[in-house]
Design a protein around this motif. Structure first.
Motif, PDB file in Angstrom:
ATOM      1  N   ILE A  69       3.208  -7.115  -1.204  1.00  0.00           N
ATOM      2  CA  ILE A  69       4.267  -6.652  -0.300  1.00  0.00           C
ATOM      3  C   ILE A  69       5.324  -7.747  -0.153  1.00  0.00           C
ATOM      4  N   ARG A  70       4.886  -8.964   0.060  1.00  0.00           N
ATOM      5  CA  ARG A  70       5.828 -10.080   0.245  1.00  0.00           C
ATOM      6  C   ARG A  70       6.662 -10.316  -1.010  1.00  0.00           C
ATOM      7  N   ASN A  71       6.084 -10.023  -2.167  1.00  0.00           N
ATOM      8  CA  ASN A  71       6.791 -10.234  -3.437  1.00  0.00           C
ATOM      9  C   ASN A  71       7.556  -9.003  -3.908  1.00  0.00           C
ATOM     10  N   ASN A  72       7.625  -7.981  -3.049  1.00  0.00           N
ATOM     11  CA  ASN A  72       8.372  -6.745  -3.343  1.00  0.00           C
ATOM     12  C   ASN A  72       7.810  -5.946  -4.512  1.00  0.00           C
ATOM     13  N   VAL A  73       6.563  -6.220  -4.863  1.00  0.00           N
ATOM     14  CA  VAL A  73       5.888  -5.359  -5.843  1.00  0.00           C
ATOM     15  C   VAL A  73       5.578  -4.014  -5.176  1.00  0.00           C
ATOM     16  N   VAL A  74       5.004  -4.085  -3.975  1.00  0.00           N
ATOM     17  CA  VAL A  74       4.731  -2.898  -3.165  1.00  0.00           C
ATOM     18  C   VAL A  74       5.745  -2.861  -2.033  1.00  0.00           C
ATOM     19  N   THR A  75       6.548  -1.820  -1.996  1.00  0.00           N
ATOM     20  CA  THR A  75       7.587  -1.722  -0.970  1.00  0.00           C
ATOM     21  C   THR A  75       7.364  -0.569   0.003  1.00  0.00           C
ATOM     22  N   ALA A  76       6.359   0.267  -0.253  1.00  0.00           N
ATOM     23  CA  ALA A  76       6.036   1.357   0.675  1.00  0.00           C
ATOM     24  C   ALA A  76       4.540   1.642   0.607  1.00  0.00           C
ATOM     25  N   LEU A  77       3.975   1.957   1.770  1.00  0.00           N
ATOM     26  CA  LEU A  77       2.548   2.242   1.877  1.00  0.00           C
ATOM     27  C   LEU A  77       2.342   3.566   2.587  1.00  0.00           C
ATOM     28  N   GLU A  78       1.409   4.375   2.052  1.00  0.00           N
ATOM     29  CA  GLU A  78       1.003   5.629   2.678  1.00  0.00           C
ATOM     30  C   GLU A  78      -0.516   5.644   2.719  1.00  0.00           C
ATOM     31  N   VAL A  79      -1.097   5.699   3.913  1.00  0.00           N
ATOM     32  CA  VAL A  79      -2.545   5.598   4.068  1.00  0.00           C
ATOM     33  C   VAL A  79      -3.021   6.547   5.164  1.00  0.00           C
ATOM     34  N   ASN A  80      -4.344   6.751   5.198  1.00  0.00           N
ATOM     35  CA  ASN A  80      -4.970   7.475   6.308  1.00  0.00           C
ATOM     36  C   ASN A  80      -5.642   6.520   7.275  1.00  0.00           C
ATOM     37  N   TYR A  81      -5.931   5.313   6.776  1.00  0.00           N
ATOM     38  CA  TYR A  81      -6.648   4.294   7.546  1.00  0.00           C
ATOM     39  C   TYR A  81      -6.282   2.943   6.977  1.00  0.00           C
ATOM     40  N   MET A  82      -6.219   1.933   7.862  1.00  0.00           N
ATOM     41  CA  MET A  82      -5.910   0.579   7.415  1.00  0.00           C
ATOM     42  C   MET A  82      -6.765  -0.413   8.204  1.00  0.00           C
ATOM     43  N   GLY A  83      -7.524  -1.230   7.489  1.00  0.00           N
ATOM     44  CA  GLY A  83      -8.349  -2.234   8.130  1.00  0.00           C
ATOM     45  C   GLY A  83      -7.531  -3.323   8.803  1.00  0.00           C
ATOM     46  N   ALA A  84      -8.204  -4.103   9.636  1.00  0.00           N
ATOM     47  CA  ALA A  84      -7.514  -5.063  10.502  1.00  0.00           C
ATOM     48  C   ALA A  84      -6.845  -6.196   9.751  1.00  0.00           C
ATOM     49  N   ASN A  96       9.638  -3.782   4.998  1.00  0.00           N
ATOM     50  CA  ASN A  96      10.928  -3.236   5.416  1.00  0.00           C
ATOM     51  C   ASN A  96      10.811  -1.777   5.844  1.00  0.00           C
ATOM     52  N   LYS A  97       9.897  -1.036   5.211  1.00  0.00           N
ATOM     53  CA  LYS A  97       9.695   0.371   5.546  1.00  0.00           C
ATOM     54  C   LYS A  97       8.436   0.522   6.391  1.00  0.00           C
ATOM     55  N   PRO A  98       8.432   1.447   7.345  1.00  0.00           N
ATOM     56  CA  PRO A  98       7.201   1.709   8.104  1.00  0.00           C
ATOM     57  C   PRO A  98       6.130   2.302   7.195  1.00  0.00           C
TER      58      PRO A  98
END
Length: 468
Positions: A69-84, A96-98
């Motif tokens: 994410i920090r390196n702009n490889v992944v710029t958007a995430l879509e999940v049902n659950y996210m660990g702490a 940058n994107k919710p």
């Protein structure tokens, strides 16, 4: 013929990955999954940027995604659950994107409708043949059901099966058919199956937890729903498993034979099946290794897709035939709205999963949770994030009493007649605050870091950044 490709790099090229595309993953190996990290590392090494990741869930083992994410490889995430671990960084506002949070039913619904089209689906498969017929029931990395991966396989433009147990064609007991699969890649290890174990998988010995489980079982007993044909879902926490144990004893004593147990399946539900408490188990995900063994060996233990489990847009889903569901909460407010996305300080550490789906479908939705945690009241005036709307929640069970949603006059009357300790939720809140004190308001930032998308596609709340 063979669809086997030698390397991930080669298969990514064959699939035609481009910047701006959406790739997807499932989470049946849970905190033992190696595939998300393996694929994203390869995508990063190949120089791609601006990738959307649609993963049914992200766990702590997927912490390397933070650097992507920090390196702009992944710029958007879509999940049902996210660990702490990942959730804490998202809460600090690193994207940058919710993040779009869906439910287990909402995700396949949106994939099937084209709202979230998948360009390349990467499916971790514990066993596959060379044409892509694959299953989670067999192999060193066996995880049981592959229920969350079906929508990805059926609707993605390209489908890649990644396996560490390549077998001769044809694999006879497959889950996902070769008809959906473009390529197969064999790797050394797709994950550690011991990591599929979900949190606590042993019945609590804590007297508080046992008291709550006893209350919850009595609520079920006196609800009018516990009769032949009864259907039930519970989670994998210690108190929830105690409910399963007590319910099993009660059903055997009363000679009640239920229709099905459902959801993330644990060994305790397997015990109920084998004892004759249920005709079948409907399994979208195995929560422990006993469940994996059962789905492999017992024909009455059925694998089901996430759409069949909980989609609001299919012609019928199992949740709509559910009598009772036992769920947890990090917070609940006096209007019975439930938060399972953030902790009490606003940090992301969860997600709806099947929470809002089952609450909407079940005849009786019960939250079982201790009245206080870490010297904070479970009950608030307004939860930090609405994961499940209060209109779909019927009962809150705590060690200090049982609160029933005022919308359920029928249930209030039944439980009072049974002389259960019914107490108004506002009074429960007062009891908690006499113990813990009234907490200071949590200070949150202006940046939206998450959209909570309800199962019908509407945004029911937004998660804001935590002020560090």
């Amino acid at each position: 013929m063979s669809k086997v490709v030698n390397t991930l790099k080669e298969v990514i090229k064959l699939c035609g990955l481009k910047e701006g595309m959406r790739v997807s993953f499932h989470h049946h190996l849970r905190n033992g999954d190696h595939v998300i990290n393996m694929v994203l590392d390869e995508i990063a090494d190949m120089g791609y940027k601006d990738i959307t990741v649609n993963a049914s869930s992200v766990f702590d083992i997927h912490a390397p995604i933070v650097n992507h994410i920090r390196n702009n490889v992944v710029t958007a995430l879509e999940v049902n659950y996210m660990g702490a671990v990942v959730g804490r960084e998202i809460s600090k506002g690193i994207m940058n994107k919710p993040v779009d949070f869906r439910s287990h039913g909402g995700r396949p619904s949106d994939i099937e409708s084209g709202k979230t089209p998948i360009d390349i689906a990467f499916i971790a498969a514990p066993t596959s043949d060379n044409m892509g017929n694959c299953t989670g029931k067999y192999g060193a990395s066996a995880c049981g059901s592959l229920g969350y991966a079906f929508a990805d396989a059926m609707y993605a433009k390209k489908v890649v099966v990644i396996t560490d147990n390549l077998v001769d064609y044809p694999l006879y007991d497959f889950s996902i058919s070769e008809t959906y699969v473009d390529y197969v890649v064999s790797v050394d290890k797709i994950g550690d199956p011991t990591g599929i174990v979900s949190g606590t998988t042993k019945i609590t010995r804590d007297p508080v937890g046992l008291m709550m489980a006893s209350y919850a079982t009595k609520v079920i007993q006196h609800s009018g729903l516990l009769q032949n044909g009864f259907s039930f879902q519970t989670g994998a926490g210690g108190a929830s498993l105690a409910v399963a144990k007590y319910l099993k004893e009660l059903m055997l004593k009363e000679n009640i034979r239920g229709s099905f147990g459902m959801g993330g399946i644990t060994g305790y539900l397997v015990d109920m099946l084998e004892a004759g408490c249920f005709e079948t188990l409907m399994d979208v995900q195995c929560f422990d290794l006993k469940a994996v063994e059962s789905i492999r060996e017992n024909k009455r233990h059925r694998e089901v897709t996430a759409s069949h489990y909980a989609s609001p847009t299919v012609k019928s889903a199992i949740v709509n035939n559910l009598d009772v569901v036992i769920l947890g909460a990090t917070q609940i407010d006096t209007n019975f709205n439930v938060n399972v996305h953030t902790d009490s300080n606003g940090y992301i550490m969860g997600g709806s999963g099947g929470h809002s789906d089952t609450a909407a479908g079940a005849k009786l939705t019960m939250i079982v949770a201790p009245l206080t945690r870490a010297r904070l009241s479970l009950i608030t005036d307004r939860v930090l994030c609405i994961s499940t709307p209060g209109k779909t929640v019927d009962v809150l069970v705590t060690q200090r009493g049982i609160a029933v949603n005022p919308l359920r006059d029928d249930l209030i009357a039944r439980l009072k007649e049974a002389k259960l300790p019914i107490i108004d939720i506002n009074e429960l809140k007062n009891i908690a605050e006499k113990i813990t004190g009234i907490p200071n308001d949590v200070k949150l930032g202006d940046k939206v870091v998450g959209n909570v998308i309800y199962r019908d596609g509407t945004v029911i709340d937004k998660i804001r950044s935590v002020v560090v």
